[in-house]
Design a protein around this motif. Sequence first.
Motif, PDB file in Angstrom:
ATOM      1  N   ASP A 129       1.850  -1.448 -10.715  1.00 35.01           N
ATOM      2  CA  ASP A 129       1.792  -0.588  -9.197  1.00 35.01           C
ATOM      3  C   ASP A 129       0.589   0.197  -9.001  1.00 35.01           C
ATOM      4  OD1 ASP A 129       2.283   0.380  -6.840  1.00 35.01           O
ATOM      5  OD2 ASP A 129       4.244   1.047  -7.230  1.00 35.01           O
ATOM      6  N   ILE A 130      -0.341   0.095  -8.602  1.00 34.35           N
ATOM      7  CA  ILE A 130      -1.584   0.894  -8.375  1.00 34.35           C
ATOM      8  C   ILE A 130      -1.804   1.195  -6.774  1.00 34.35           C
ATOM      9  CG2 ILE A 130      -2.856   0.075 -10.265  1.00 34.35           C
ATOM     10  CD1 ILE A 130      -4.304  -1.690  -8.514  1.00 34.35           C
ATOM     11  N   SER A 131      -0.593   1.016  -5.997  1.00 37.50           N
ATOM     12  CA  SER A 131      -0.716   1.410  -4.497  1.00 37.50           C
ATOM     13  C   SER A 131      -1.075   2.776  -4.265  1.00 37.50           C
ATOM     14  CB  SER A 131       0.787   1.167  -3.904  1.00 37.50           C
ATOM     15  OG  SER A 131       1.007  -0.233  -4.201  1.00 37.50           O
ATOM     16  N   ASN A 132      -0.657   3.682  -4.961  1.00 34.08           N
ATOM     17  CA  ASN A 132      -1.242   5.113  -4.465  1.00 34.08           C
ATOM     18  C   ASN A 132      -2.749   5.324  -4.728  1.00 34.08           C
ATOM     19  OD1 ASN A 132       1.427   5.856  -3.918  1.00 34.08           O
ATOM     20  ND2 ASN A 132       1.929   6.718  -5.957  1.00 34.08           N
ATOM     21  N   ALA A 133      -3.134   4.714  -5.905  1.00 28.61           N
ATOM     22  CA  ALA A 133      -4.654   4.777  -5.958  1.00 28.61           C
ATOM     23  C   ALA A 133      -5.434   4.050  -5.039  1.00 28.61           C
ATOM     24  CB  ALA A 133      -4.857   4.479  -7.504  1.00 28.61           C
ATOM     25  N   PHE A 134      -4.741   2.956  -4.582  1.00 29.22           N
ATOM     26  CA  PHE A 134      -5.559   2.128  -3.657  1.00 29.22           C
ATOM     27  C   PHE A 134      -5.518   2.783  -2.120  1.00 29.22           C
ATOM     28  CE2 PHE A 134      -5.970  -1.784  -0.826  1.00 29.22           C
ATOM     29  CZ  PHE A 134      -7.058  -2.071  -1.191  1.00 29.22           C
ATOM     30  N   LYS A 135      -4.387   3.855  -1.962  1.00 31.86           N
ATOM     31  CA  LYS A 135      -4.321   4.290  -0.937  1.00 31.86           C
ATOM     32  C   LYS A 135      -5.393   5.396  -0.511  1.00 31.86           C
ATOM     33  CE  LYS A 135       0.525   3.759  -0.058  1.00 31.86           C
ATOM     34  NZ  LYS A 135       1.948   4.472  -0.272  1.00 31.86           N
ATOM     35  N   GLN A 136      -5.863   5.918  -1.753  1.00 35.82           N
ATOM     36  CA  GLN A 136      -7.083   7.059  -1.876  1.00 35.82           C
ATOM     37  C   GLN A 136      -8.224   6.312  -1.366  1.00 35.82           C
ATOM     38  OE1 GLN A 136      -6.774  10.406  -2.326  1.00 35.82           O
ATOM     39  NE2 GLN A 136      -4.584  10.031  -3.046  1.00 35.82           N
ATOM     40  N   PHE A 174      -0.870  -8.577  -4.641  1.00 38.04           N
ATOM     41  CA  PHE A 174      -0.997  -6.979  -4.262  1.00 38.04           C
ATOM     42  C   PHE A 174      -1.120  -6.665  -2.720  1.00 38.04           C
ATOM     43  CE2 PHE A 174      -4.134  -3.410  -3.986  1.00 38.04           C
ATOM     44  CZ  PHE A 174      -3.254  -2.295  -4.304  1.00 38.04           C
ATOM     45  N   LEU A 175      -1.959  -7.571  -2.259  1.00 40.96           N
ATOM     46  CA  LEU A 175      -2.404  -7.051  -0.955  1.00 40.96           C
ATOM     47  C   LEU A 175      -1.136  -7.426   0.134  1.00 40.96           C
ATOM     48  CD1 LEU A 175      -6.004  -8.633  -0.455  1.00 40.96           C
ATOM     49  CD2 LEU A 175      -5.231  -6.217  -0.655  1.00 40.96           C
ATOM     50  N   THR A 176      -0.105  -7.975  -0.243  1.00 40.87           N
ATOM     51  CA  THR A 176       1.224  -8.263   0.737  1.00 40.87           C
ATOM     52  C   THR A 176       1.486  -6.826   1.075  1.00 40.87           C
ATOM     53  OG1 THR A 176       2.638  -8.316  -1.253  1.00 40.87           O
ATOM     54  CG2 THR A 176       1.820 -10.251  -0.382  1.00 40.87           C
ATOM     55  N   ASN A 177       1.367  -5.777   0.093  1.00 36.68           N
ATOM     56  CA  ASN A 177       1.703  -4.429   0.386  1.00 36.68           C
ATOM     57  C   ASN A 177       0.632  -3.625   1.466  1.00 36.68           C
ATOM     58  OD1 ASN A 177       3.864  -4.464  -1.343  1.00 36.68           O
ATOM     59  ND2 ASN A 177       2.283  -3.921  -3.041  1.00 36.68           N
ATOM     60  N   PHE A 178      -0.302  -4.350   1.740  1.00 38.14           N
ATOM     61  CA  PHE A 178      -1.208  -3.619   2.839  1.00 38.14           C
ATOM     62  C   PHE A 178      -1.628  -4.543   3.729  1.00 38.14           C
ATOM     63  CE2 PHE A 178      -1.634  -1.631  -1.281  1.00 38.14           C
ATOM     64  CZ  PHE A 178      -1.792  -0.173  -1.058  1.00 38.14           C
ATOM     65  N   SER A 179      -0.722  -5.346   4.559  1.00 36.64           N
ATOM     66  CA  SER A 179      -1.095  -6.257   5.703  1.00 36.64           C
ATOM     67  C   SER A 179      -1.842  -5.892   6.672  1.00 36.64           C
ATOM     68  CB  SER A 179       0.425  -6.761   6.095  1.00 36.64           C
ATOM     69  OG  SER A 179       0.966  -5.684   6.788  1.00 36.64           O
ATOM     70  N   GLU A 180      -1.853  -4.363   6.922  1.00 37.88           N
ATOM     71  CA  GLU A 180      -2.915  -4.113   8.012  1.00 37.88           C
ATOM     72  C   GLU A 180      -4.356  -4.198   7.450  1.00 37.88           C
ATOM     73  OE1 GLU A 180      -1.510  -0.310   9.309  1.00 37.88           O
ATOM     74  OE2 GLU A 180       0.334  -1.403  10.148  1.00 37.88           O
ATOM     75  N   LEU A 181      -4.559  -4.199   6.228  1.00 37.94           N
ATOM     76  CA  LEU A 181      -6.023  -4.059   5.823  1.00 37.94           C
ATOM     77  C   LEU A 181      -6.855  -5.254   6.283  1.00 37.94           C
ATOM     78  CD1 LEU A 181      -7.896  -2.619   3.855  1.00 37.94           C
ATOM     79  CD2 LEU A 181      -7.112  -3.942   2.080  1.00 37.94           C
TER      80      LEU A 181
END
Length: 277
Positions: free
Chosen positions: A163-170, A206-213
Motif C-alpha cells: 500500500d503506497i497510496s499515501n506516497a502516490f497522493k503526494q 493499484f490504479l483501481t484506487n485512483f479511478s479519476e486519474l
Amino acid sequence: MKNILVPTDFSETCDKAAHLAIEMATLFNAEIHFLHQIHTPVDWVKLNKTDEHKYPDTQKAIGIAKSKLKSLDKEAEDKGLKSRTFLEYISDVKAISVHSHNFHHDFLITGSKGTQKDFSKQFFGSNIQKIIRDIHVPILVVKEDAIRFPFKNIVFVSDFKEDISNAFKQVIKIAEKCKSKIHLLNINTNKDFNNIKNGIEPIREFLTNFSELENYEMYVYNEPTILKGIETFQKDNDVDLVAMYTHNRSGLSNIFSKSIAENITNNSKKPVMTIHL
C-alpha cells in the motif's frame, strides 16, 4: 505543501534548488525558509564582538552567507511569498532534521552537490541516507541537469506490491498543479519472472484506487537493478522528476529501502523526490 525548507550551501545545484523552491512555493502559495549552516572554529554564539575579529575568515564567510540569504529572501518576497532565512553556526545532519521539525516543514528542496567542504560532505555524502530517514516529509533533490518547471513528466517508481497510496497522493498533488503526465514504472529485476504481464498487472490493480486519474502511462522495464531501470527509462523517455517512496522495512519491498533511495539520488541527473511511507 505549506512550508518549504531549502537547505543551501550556495553551490550551483543548491542555487538551482532555491529557484525551483521559489517557483513551487509560488504555485502552491507556500511559505519558504532558507537555511545555511557554517562550521565555526569556536562556539560563535557565545563569542563577543571583540573576539570575533580573531577569526577574520569566519567573519568573512558569515558576511557572504548573510548577503546571499538576503538575496534569496528578496527574490521570494518579490514573488509575493512569505519568506524567512536562517543562519546556523553548525554543520550537522541532525541539526537539519531538528530545524525542520521545529518549524513544521512539510517539504524539503535542496541541491545534490556542494562546493563548501563541510556541508557537502555531511549532507550529500554518506549521510544523505540519514537525512531521508530522519525527515519524514517529501525531499526533492536537484541534480546537474537543467530543470523544467512546471514538471511535465513525472515518473513514479514502485514494485506496486504494498500500500503506497499515501506516497502516490503526494505525486498526484504536484502533477495536478503542474498539469503533468505521471509515468508509473515497475522495474522487474527478477529474471525468473521476466515478462511484461507480471509487471503491468500490479500497476493496474493499484490504479483501481485512483479511478479519476487520467493523464498517465504504465511501463515495465526488465533490468538487473532499480537504478539501471531508472537510467534506461530516462534515456528512452522525457523525464522532469523521478519520484519514489522509501521505508525501513525488510523483505521483498526492501528494494525501495533508504540505501536504494540514496543510490538513486546520488546517481540520477534528474531531480529526485523521495517520499517516506
